[in-house]
Design a protein around this motif. Structure first.
Motif, PDB file in Angstrom:
ATOM      1  N   PRO A   1      -4.238  -1.206 -15.686  1.00  0.00           N
ATOM      2  CA  PRO A   1      -4.530   0.227 -15.520  1.00  0.00           C
ATOM      3  C   PRO A   1      -5.267   0.541 -14.223  1.00  0.00           C
ATOM      4  N   ILE A   2      -4.656   0.185 -13.094  1.00  0.00           N
ATOM      5  CA  ILE A   2      -5.289   0.494 -11.814  1.00  0.00           C
ATOM      6  C   ILE A   2      -5.174   1.990 -11.545  1.00  0.00           C
ATOM      7  N   GLN A   3      -6.122   2.526 -10.810  1.00  0.00           N
ATOM      8  CA  GLN A   3      -6.164   3.953 -10.521  1.00  0.00           C
ATOM      9  C   GLN A   3      -5.917   4.199  -9.030  1.00  0.00           C
ATOM     10  N   GLY A   4      -5.056   5.167  -8.719  1.00  0.00           N
ATOM     11  CA  GLY A   4      -4.825   5.530  -7.331  1.00  0.00           C
ATOM     12  C   GLY A   4      -4.247   4.398  -6.511  1.00  0.00           C
ATOM     13  N   ASP A   5      -4.701   4.306  -5.257  1.00  0.00           N
ATOM     14  CA  ASP A   5      -4.245   3.275  -4.335  1.00  0.00           C
ATOM     15  C   ASP A   5      -5.359   2.251  -4.128  1.00  0.00           C
ATOM     16  N   PRO A   6      -5.301   1.099  -4.806  1.00  0.00           N
ATOM     17  CA  PRO A   6      -6.306   0.068  -4.545  1.00  0.00           C
ATOM     18  C   PRO A   6      -6.269  -0.337  -3.082  1.00  0.00           C
ATOM     19  N   LEU A   7      -7.444  -0.486  -2.459  1.00  0.00           N
ATOM     20  CA  LEU A   7      -7.506  -0.671  -1.012  1.00  0.00           C
ATOM     21  C   LEU A   7      -6.796  -1.940  -0.567  1.00  0.00           C
ATOM     22  N   ASN A   8      -7.172  -3.086  -1.125  1.00  0.00           N
ATOM     23  CA  ASN A   8      -6.586  -4.366  -0.737  1.00  0.00           C
ATOM     24  C   ASN A   8      -5.886  -5.001  -1.937  1.00  0.00           C
TER      25      ASN A   8
ATOM     26  N   ASP B   1       5.223   0.729  -0.903  1.00  0.00           N
ATOM     27  CA  ASP B   1       5.934   1.989  -0.765  1.00  0.00           C
ATOM     28  C   ASP B   1       5.357   3.048  -1.710  1.00  0.00           C
ATOM     29  N   LEU B   2       5.001   2.624  -2.917  1.00  0.00           N
ATOM     30  CA  LEU B   2       4.458   3.554  -3.913  1.00  0.00           C
ATOM     31  C   LEU B   2       2.985   3.868  -3.683  1.00  0.00           C
ATOM     32  N   HIS B   3       2.274   2.933  -3.048  1.00  0.00           N
ATOM     33  CA  HIS B   3       0.831   3.097  -2.827  1.00  0.00           C
ATOM     34  C   HIS B   3       0.564   3.018  -1.322  1.00  0.00           C
ATOM     35  N   LYS B   4       0.836   4.091  -0.643  1.00  0.00           N
ATOM     36  CA  LYS B   4       0.747   4.084   0.818  1.00  0.00           C
ATOM     37  C   LYS B   4      -0.687   3.983   1.328  1.00  0.00           C
ATOM     38  N   GLY B   5      -1.675   4.221   0.453  1.00  0.00           N
ATOM     39  CA  GLY B   5      -3.065   4.052   0.838  1.00  0.00           C
ATOM     40  C   GLY B   5      -3.573   2.643   0.634  1.00  0.00           C
ATOM     41  N   SER B   6      -2.729   1.749   0.142  1.00  0.00           N
ATOM     42  CA  SER B   6      -3.110   0.354  -0.096  1.00  0.00           C
ATOM     43  C   SER B   6      -2.671  -0.524   1.072  1.00  0.00           C
ATOM     44  N   ARG B   7      -3.425  -1.598   1.296  1.00  0.00           N
ATOM     45  CA  ARG B   7      -3.020  -2.655   2.230  1.00  0.00           C
ATOM     46  C   ARG B   7      -2.570  -3.839   1.383  1.00  0.00           C
ATOM     47  N   VAL B   8      -1.294  -4.191   1.469  1.00  0.00           N
ATOM     48  CA  VAL B   8      -0.704  -5.206   0.606  1.00  0.00           C
ATOM     49  C   VAL B   8      -0.415  -6.466   1.410  1.00  0.00           C
ATOM     50  N   LEU B   9      -0.908  -7.595   0.924  1.00  0.00           N
ATOM     51  CA  LEU B   9      -0.654  -8.896   1.539  1.00  0.00           C
ATOM     52  C   LEU B   9       0.132  -9.752   0.561  1.00  0.00           C
TER      53      LEU B   9
END
Length: 342
Positions: A98-105, A122-130
């Motif tokens: 149950p994550i909320q919004g765009d998790p940063l990392n 693509d769905l969480h454009k505010g996240s940085r995904v590695l």
């Protein structure tokens, strides 16, 4: 561009209690329901990172020998992308935590072709995904917020940042020390961050209508796979409850487990399970060999002919749809407690 999968079907029974899988008497094979094929290009890195070896007509990543027994050729990359359609099982969700919004990392362990990381970015454009993996099979072109690295998640982690969400999918054939792996995940999560593990059983197959006899080629294949994994130092007997327990022992709280039945073929009556089974049938066409061939020959000492016979008979068993076999898939997630929380 990334891939976006629109799911309009929903499992009609509770995900908390998987149903008895009813059989569609009109279904004859896994080809009765069309699946979607996804593809990905490979990333260009140094020559040494891209070195491969060939065995039994398949290509394997040289630097992953002894750690990862599956191939790294185009056939396998296409299969891994097809496996991503397990999202049908999850109602189209990329995760259940149950994550909320765009998790940063965000960290995607064992990212494979990178398809989950790309969809999440693509769905969480505010996240940085590695996305990290042993093998450089990720696309060259990505979204601005998605990057890929070559790394071994079982070695000590050296990330400078902590992550708000860590995703781990289908690593049971390669992780040898789960407690250590989950401890590293716990250490590198921010307080309040979530982890989600997606795995399936590797010990045997199941049936709800007694159509899976002890002499089934599917069970013969699973027995060989289990023996090969044991000999390679991997525990094939882990179940959903084991992953839940290990997350709790690592320090996670609010740990949840969801179990799903995944049919081997398009024999199920329920529309969604029929589609999932059809996709699994397509996956099995190359996946049975991908998982078993190297383990059976290099680890168990079977000849290539013997191993191909075992794999081929299992593929034919899925194709005919007479044996209504399924495996369990588990989604297990938990939260790292914040300071002062018990």
């Amino acid at each position: 561009m990334g891939w976006e999968i629109k799911i309009t079907l929903a499992v009609t029974t509770s995900e908390h209690l998987p149903p008895v899988l009813e059989v569609d008497e009109l279904a004859s094979s896994s080809s009765d329901c069309d699946g979607e094929s996804l593809a990905s290009s490979t990333v260009s890195l140094t020559e040494s990172i891209n070195e491969h070896v060939y065995a039994n007509g398949r290509r394997y990543h040289r630097k992953s020998e002894g750690q990862y027994a599956l191939p790294s050729d185009e056939t396998e990359m296409n299969r891994l992308d097809l496996v991503h359609l397990q999202l049908l099982t999850l109602g189209g969700d990329l995760h259940k935590a149950p994550i909320q919004g765009d998790p940063l990392n965000v960290l995607d362990c064992g990212t494979g072709t990178g398809i989950w990381a790309l969809d999440f970015g693509d769905l969480h454009k505010g996240s940085r995904v590695l996305g990290v993996d042993l093998i450089p099979n990720q696309p060259t072109w990505t979204f601005p917020n998605v990057t890929f690295e070559i790394d071994d998640v079982e070695k000590p982690w050296t990330y400078s940042q902590r992550f708000d969400f860590i995703h781990s999918r289908h690593l049971a054939t390669s992780i040898r020390d789960w407690p250590s792996y989950l401890t590293q995940i716990f250490t590198h999560l921010t307080p309040g961050g979530f982890v989600e593990i997606s795995e399936h059983n590797l010990d045997t197959l199941h049936s709800d209508d007694a159509t899976l006899p002890p002499t089934s080629p599917l069970l013969t294949y699973m027995s060989c796979l289990r023996s090969g994994l044991l000999a390679a130092g991997v525990n094939p007997d882990l179940q959903g409850a084991d992953y839940k327990r290990m997350l709790e022992e690592a320090g996670f709280v609010d740990v949840q487990l969801r179990a799903y039945k995944i049919p081997w073929g398009a024999w199920a009556k329920n529309r969604t399970y029929k589609m999932v089974g059809a996709i699994l049938g397509d996956v099995a066409a190359t996946g049975i060999e991908a998982h078993g061939l190297q383990l059976m020959t290099a680890v168990l000492g079977m000849t290539e002919g013997e191993a191909r016979r075992v794999c081929g008979e299992a593929v034919e068993g899925v194709r005919t749809g007479r044996e209504h076999a399924y495996h369990w898939q588990w989604q297990v997630w938990g939260r790292k407690p914040v300071e002062g929380e018990e």
